[in-house]
Design an enzyme around this catalytic site. Sequence first.
Site, PDB file in Angstrom:
ATOM      1  N   LYS A  48      29.737   8.682 -20.087  1.00 37.97           N
ATOM      2  CA  LYS A  48      28.597   9.448 -19.584  1.00 37.97           C
ATOM      3  C   LYS A  48      29.111  10.826 -19.182  1.00 37.97           C
ATOM      4  O   LYS A  48      29.821  10.967 -18.196  1.00 37.97           O
ATOM      5  CB  LYS A  48      27.950   8.749 -18.384  1.00 37.97           C
ATOM      6  CG  LYS A  48      26.819   9.596 -17.836  1.00 37.97           C
ATOM      7  CD  LYS A  48      26.000   8.945 -16.803  1.00 37.97           C
ATOM      8  CE  LYS A  48      24.833   9.830 -16.373  1.00 37.97           C
ATOM      9  NZ  LYS A  48      24.861  11.237 -16.778  1.00 37.97           N
TER      10      LYS A  48
ATOM     11  N   GLU B 204      25.196  15.895 -25.549  1.00 39.54           N
ATOM     12  CA  GLU B 204      25.444  16.575 -24.282  1.00 39.54           C
ATOM     13  C   GLU B 204      26.214  17.854 -24.571  1.00 39.54           C
ATOM     14  O   GLU B 204      27.236  17.820 -25.250  1.00 39.54           O
ATOM     15  CB  GLU B 204      26.272  15.639 -23.388  1.00 39.54           C
ATOM     16  CG  GLU B 204      26.290  16.019 -21.947  1.00 39.54           C
ATOM     17  CD  GLU B 204      25.213  15.289 -21.127  1.00 39.54           C
ATOM     18  OE1 GLU B 204      24.387  14.564 -21.725  1.00 39.54           O
ATOM     19  OE2 GLU B 204      25.215  15.471 -19.913  1.00 39.54           O
TER      20      GLU B 204
ATOM     21  N   ARG C 204      16.367  18.839 -21.933  1.00 42.67           N
ATOM     22  CA  ARG C 204      15.527  17.700 -21.578  1.00 42.67           C
ATOM     23  C   ARG C 204      14.231  18.163 -20.932  1.00 42.67           C
ATOM     24  O   ARG C 204      13.211  17.523 -21.038  1.00 42.67           O
ATOM     25  CB  ARG C 204      16.311  16.847 -20.582  1.00 42.67           C
ATOM     26  CG  ARG C 204      16.102  15.406 -20.748  1.00 42.67           C
ATOM     27  CD  ARG C 204      16.847  14.711 -19.654  1.00 42.67           C
ATOM     28  NE  ARG C 204      16.048  14.695 -18.437  1.00 42.67           N
ATOM     29  CZ  ARG C 204      16.442  14.156 -17.315  1.00 42.67           C
ATOM     30  NH1 ARG C 204      17.636  13.623 -17.218  1.00 42.67           N
ATOM     31  NH2 ARG C 204      15.642  14.144 -16.267  1.00 42.67           N
TER      32      ARG C 204
ATOM     33  N   LYS D 295      22.713   3.712 -17.537  1.00 44.49           N
ATOM     34  CA  LYS D 295      23.903   4.483 -17.150  1.00 44.49           C
ATOM     35  C   LYS D 295      24.618   3.696 -16.061  1.00 44.49           C
ATOM     36  O   LYS D 295      23.993   3.233 -15.104  1.00 44.49           O
ATOM     37  CB  LYS D 295      23.547   5.899 -16.707  1.00 44.49           C
ATOM     38  CG  LYS D 295      22.387   6.038 -15.765  1.00 44.49           C
ATOM     39  CD  LYS D 295      22.058   7.510 -15.549  1.00 44.49           C
ATOM     40  CE  LYS D 295      20.795   7.641 -14.724  1.00 44.49           C
ATOM     41  NZ  LYS D 295      20.290   8.998 -14.661  1.00 44.49           N
TER      42      LYS D 295
ATOM     43  N   GLU E 250      29.545   4.248 -24.258  1.00 49.75           N
ATOM     44  CA  GLU E 250      29.996   5.628 -24.469  1.00 49.75           C
ATOM     45  C   GLU E 250      30.325   6.219 -23.102  1.00 49.75           C
ATOM     46  O   GLU E 250      29.849   5.726 -22.095  1.00 49.75           O
ATOM     47  CB  GLU E 250      28.865   6.501 -25.045  1.00 49.75           C
ATOM     48  CG  GLU E 250      28.258   6.042 -26.322  1.00 49.75           C
ATOM     49  CD  GLU E 250      26.859   6.646 -26.512  1.00 49.75           C
ATOM     50  OE1 GLU E 250      26.448   7.507 -25.702  1.00 49.75           O
ATOM     51  OE2 GLU E 250      26.184   6.232 -27.459  1.00 49.75           O
TER      52      GLU E 250
ATOM     53  N   ARG F  79      22.111  17.720 -21.145  1.00 51.50           N
ATOM     54  CA  ARG F  79      21.518  16.932 -22.227  1.00 51.50           C
ATOM     55  C   ARG F  79      20.768  17.875 -23.163  1.00 51.50           C
ATOM     56  O   ARG F  79      20.023  18.741 -22.700  1.00 51.50           O
ATOM     57  CB  ARG F  79      20.539  15.918 -21.621  1.00 51.50           C
ATOM     58  CG  ARG F  79      19.792  15.061 -22.619  1.00 51.50           C
ATOM     59  CD  ARG F  79      20.605  13.844 -22.991  1.00 51.50           C
ATOM     60  NE  ARG F  79      19.944  13.005 -23.981  1.00 51.50           N
ATOM     61  CZ  ARG F  79      19.161  11.965 -23.694  1.00 51.50           C
ATOM     62  NH1 ARG F  79      18.924  11.656 -22.423  1.00 51.50           N
ATOM     63  NH2 ARG F  79      18.623  11.235 -24.645  1.00 51.50           N
TER      64      ARG F  79
END
Lengths: 335, 529
Positions: free
Chosen positions: B228, B276, B248, B399, B226, B233
């Site tokens: 980033k 996100e 988060r 990531k 996906e 978040r």
Amino acid sequence: MTPVLRATDRGLYCAAGDFFIDPWRPVDRALITHGHSDHARSGHGRYLCTRAAAPVLRHRLGDIRVETLPYGEERRIGDATVSFHPAGHLPGSAQIRVAVGGEVWVASGDYKTTPDGLCEPFEPVRCHSFITECTFGLPVFKWAPQPEVAAQINAWWAQAAGQGRFALLGAYSLGKAQRVLSLLDPGIGPVLTHGAVEATNAVLRAQGLPLPETTHVTPDTDLKARAGALVIAPPSALGSSWARRFGPATTAFASGWMALRGIRRRRAGDRGFVLSDHADWPGLLDAIRATGAETVYATHGYTEIFARYLNSAGWNAQPLLTEYGGEETEPESPA
Amino acid sequence: MKTFAALYTAIDQTTKTSAKVAAMREYFRTAPDADKIWTIALFSGRRPKRAVTTTQLRDWAAEAAGVPLWLLEESYPIVGDLAETIALVLPPPARTTDRPLHHWIEALRALHVASVEDRRLAILSAWDQLSVTERFLFNKLITGGFRIGISRKLMTRALAQASGQDESVLAHRLMGDWSPDSIGYSALVEAEETAAPDSRPYPFYLAYQLEAEPEALGDPADWQAEWKWDGIRAQLILRGGTHFVWSRGEELMTDRFPELARATDFIPPGTVLDGEIVAWKDGVPLPFARLQPRIGRKTVPKALLRDAPVILLAYDLLEQDGTDLRDSPLAERRARLDALMRSLPPDAPVRPSPAIPFGDWPTLAATRAEARAEMAEGVMLKRRASPYLAGRKKGDWWKWKLDPMTVDAVLIYAQQGHGRRANLFTDFTFAVWNGNDLVPFTKAYSGLTDEEFRQITAWVRRNTVQRFGPVRQVTPEHVFEIAFEGIQPSPRHKSGIALRFPRMVRWRHDKPIQEANTLDDLKKLLDAH
Ligand SMILES: [Zn+2]
Ligand SMILES: [Zn+2]
């Protein structure tokens, strides 16, 4: 009128006597307050220091021309009269009094005002101008009485010894190491030393300083037989490969900077003992008051803040640009 | 406060994780419940509502210590923590007391209805009966920021050991907006739970940075990729006819992003999405700089809502029809998510963060190189078979960020650090050339080794040209390589640009300052992105 002492690019200079105090570049004639590396540097033509400071100077600087003076004895140099007075910083350390005409200046070197039982206690000297260190010149620095800190260190050691682990204590090899040594409870176990500490111990023992027995750690030292010992080493040695031989030891540092949590954590030792050979905030103010000086020059540390405070409290004060700063004055310095 | 201070000291006096957890476990076994619930609250970032401002604290501390206020202010950056500065500057206490932690918290809460003078007297009296460590902790109750060397994860572990509860169950229970007022220790930790509060989020699963080449991850078919995104978040919870938005850092952000309220019109209750929040216009994300003004605001002015409207780019489905899906494999969660997203109208405030199709690693690498054009920072790699774990766990989520952009810049200003770095010069301002002038364009704080920070600190002390308060102007002599993740135009800065996540990557001892980059070089980078 020329000032009795002024800061030059080579060090504090007395024109009347044509000498320097604790100069940081080579000069012909140097008066030295004490043996720490930021005060006693190599390359000068002649050295003058206290009798008790001379052996350490020789040990650190090698073959130098040294003359000595007992504390309190006056010596004429040119048009200036100089004398050395106990600074309470480490054995042999001195403040230097310089009188020219009727004008008296004192350069403190490094000092602490509370007696440590090991070195000659600090002695206030009356003067017109006082050049003071202010390594810990902020009101957040206030030292606990020495017996309290000694009890903390011994309790920490006793706990490690009870678990059969070594207790590694980082302390500057000249001054702090011997002071820590004098505070230890010999009933807990043996005391081991790093080479740099042991070499300084030997110099000081040879001049009659009573220090408890220590064992120098060498590759041949039987460490198994000495499990639970306290090991005194320069702070830089604690993180090095040298320290690995002691296995899962507990580590600690002894320094005035350990009063600050940020620095304590940065050092990454298990413990930080607040033990300094410099005056704390009340000590600095007491010392300055006791000199009766109207003018104060600040060196080491937070000089601008400290001078600003003194001005607000009625002194005529200003920071003095020097190149002092070593052992405790630079909390992050490896030594 | 003595027991709590002893716990703090035990944690603070060791660098060993096992010893910290043991100290916490012992505390949770023996302390009174009213203290325990507050300890959990404090160590998970909660604190009693502030009854006293930090300005008042400083004034009263200076007064009690008999030092001018400016001197306390000057000491603060050197100590690095206001609560600690005050604890150290005060004179020794005249008395001692055995009152427990919750007593002091109650006392602070009672101050909400007290006059300023009564607050002052109460604080001075507290200081006068607490030791330096107890005072530090008391002050922390007021100033907040209880980071005392034990992470929430370790606290949860200790609590699990002391209570016999499962660690991951506890981690979930400790999430969300409970407070010691709404729930007691035994109900939060020990009791069998009948109904969880609607607002409670799941612990976030966090990815590690991929350091190796992606080939090391094995068969590409096992992985989902996906974009980033460079946003915030968030977990969007739809339960009981209403919705909650959590960051988060477990901050409730529902009111900050009113756009997301409309999700309840389209998505059935009993749904929890992970994704996100990004500013979004005309079908594309806007740069992070546009979202930034919305972060600190509790309520959003209309102009900002127009200027930077947000949506949630959803990439995971944690709960559906009220059922916790975290143990099912990502592939299944993703299929359900896609089906749910397909039912949404185009103007819904939630959209799927698409999976990026790829057949082999080189293809994905080529796609990743285009990330900046997609307004992304790189790609995420998630193992299709992976459950949704709690916290940062290695192995299933990675990531894979773009390599940062870099410039060589000249150090021109330095400032001392805070806290752990008090007394070192760690905060630097860097400049690039504009003709014969050095124009400051960024600050950077991190990236050097401790040894390098020591070296540069010694150098700064000897090469200060001028002082502006705590800031020192230094001789332009040293060049550093500065890496950053993004570059944006910024009229507020003299250079006209602003960098995202700047840090020092290398001290270029080999470069004379004449060879540092120019402002034109930066403008070219700006145009390219
Ligand atoms: Zn010294
Ligand atoms: Zn010194």
